[in-house]
Structures are given as structure tokens and as C-alpha cells.
Write a protein that holds these residues in place. Sequence first.
Motif, short mmCIF file in Angstrom:
data_model
loop_
_atom_site.label_atom_id
_atom_site.label_comp_id
_atom_site.label_asym_id
_atom_site.label_seq_id
_atom_site.Cartn_x
_atom_site.Cartn_y
_atom_site.Cartn_z
N PHE A 36 126.94 97.86 117.71
CA PHE A 36 126.30 98.74 118.67
C PHE A 36 124.96 99.16 118.07
CE2 PHE A 36 129.67 99.82 121.77
CZ PHE A 36 130.75 99.21 121.15
N GLN A 38 121.70 102.32 118.46
CA GLN A 38 121.26 103.58 119.07
C GLN A 38 119.81 103.82 118.73
OE1 GLN A 38 123.70 106.99 118.09
NE2 GLN A 38 122.96 108.12 119.85
N GLU A 43 121.54 106.74 124.23
CA GLU A 43 122.94 106.64 123.87
C GLU A 43 123.19 105.36 123.09
OE1 GLU A 43 125.01 109.17 127.50
OE2 GLU A 43 125.58 107.09 127.13
N ARG A 44 124.28 105.40 122.34
CA ARG A 44 124.67 104.21 121.59
C ARG A 44 125.14 103.14 122.58
NH1 ARG A 44 128.22 105.23 116.29
NH2 ARG A 44 126.56 106.77 116.18
N GLU A 45 124.61 101.93 122.41
CA GLU A 45 124.91 100.87 123.36
C GLU A 45 125.51 99.65 122.67
OE1 GLU A 45 121.37 99.53 125.32
OE2 GLU A 45 120.47 98.73 123.49
N PHE A 46 126.30 98.94 123.43
CA PHE A 46 126.93 97.72 122.95
C PHE A 46 125.89 96.62 122.74
CE2 PHE A 46 130.08 94.47 122.54
CZ PHE A 46 129.62 93.38 123.27
N SER A 49 130.03 91.42 120.22
CA SER A 49 131.37 91.52 119.66
C SER A 49 131.93 90.14 119.38
CB SER A 49 132.31 92.28 120.60
OG SER A 49 132.49 91.58 121.81
N ALA A 96 131.47 98.23 114.19
CA ALA A 96 132.69 98.93 114.57
C ALA A 96 133.83 97.94 114.64
CB ALA A 96 132.50 99.61 115.92
N ARG A 107 132.41 101.98 123.63
CA ARG A 107 132.46 102.64 122.31
C ARG A 107 133.82 103.27 122.03
NH1 ARG A 107 127.93 107.00 122.61
NH2 ARG A 107 128.76 107.08 124.72
N SER A 108 134.42 103.85 123.07
CA SER A 108 135.66 104.60 122.89
C SER A 108 136.83 103.72 122.45
CB SER A 108 136.02 105.31 124.19
OG SER A 108 136.21 104.38 125.24
N TYR A 110 136.83 101.61 119.99
CA TYR A 110 136.71 101.26 118.58
C TYR A 110 137.13 102.43 117.70
CZ TYR A 110 134.61 97.03 120.19
OH TYR A 110 134.42 95.82 120.82
N TRP A 113 134.08 102.96 112.31
CA TRP A 113 132.62 102.80 112.44
C TRP A 113 131.98 102.79 111.05
CZ3 TRP A 113 129.94 102.18 117.04
CH2 TRP A 113 130.70 102.35 118.21
#
Length: 123
Positions: A36, A38, A43-46, A49, A96, A107-108, A110, A113
Motif C-alpha cells: 500500500f 500513502q 488515504e492509504r491506498e492499495f 498484492s 502488509a 486495508r482492513s 491485513y 504492517w
Amino acid sequence: VQLQASGGGLVQTGDSLRLACAASGGTFSNGCMAWFRQAPGKEREFVASINWGATTTNYADSVKGRFTVSRDNSKVTAYLQMNSLLPEDMAIYFCASRPFFDCSPLRSRYTSWGQGTQVTVSS
């Protein structure tokens, strides 16, 4: 799992960087790894993965074709190769992990971090 991100730095537009995320204290090979980022005021972004077997990778549209995520389970490390960097890629990059075979862009989902590594791109 404890994660340690590294490899950030100051580069110019068009340059490349490779970030690394070293894992310890958990079952790295059974989990999904993600990156991710930021940027200031955002906001923190993907970003990307990779699943446990490295058979499935996913990318944000903004980095497709420029970034490549990979992992080496023998070294318990994940990587993010970033090519053709742009000023809009400038951010703190976080790795993450989640202890499931599949990945998610949320985000939620994971549970572990890393501390983040700064990527600065000058125009």
C-alpha cells in the motif's frame, strides 16, 4: 508476522526502485502479501498484492504495467519492483500481510504492517 520494509529513496521521474519487505515471526509462505502507499494528505491506498503461492497478482490501475510484485518464500521476503516512476508515485510505501491464501485490496483485511519506506520522485 513482523514486517520490515526497505528500499525507498529519492529518484528522478522515469527511474526505478525495488522495495523489499522482510518477514519474521510467522508463517510467511501461507499468507498473502500486499503493498500500500500513502501520499501526504491522502488515504492509504492499495498498490499490489501477491498470493501465497505467487500464482495470482493484482495491481492498482495506476501502477499496472510499471510495477511488479513478487515474493521469495525461501527468503521470507516480498518485493515491489517499480519502473518508470512518476511524481504521483511519491508516497510512503507499506507492506502488509494477512494469514490467508487469498488477497484483498482492502486495508482492513491485513493483520500485519511494516513501518513504511519513503519513495520520493523528483520531476
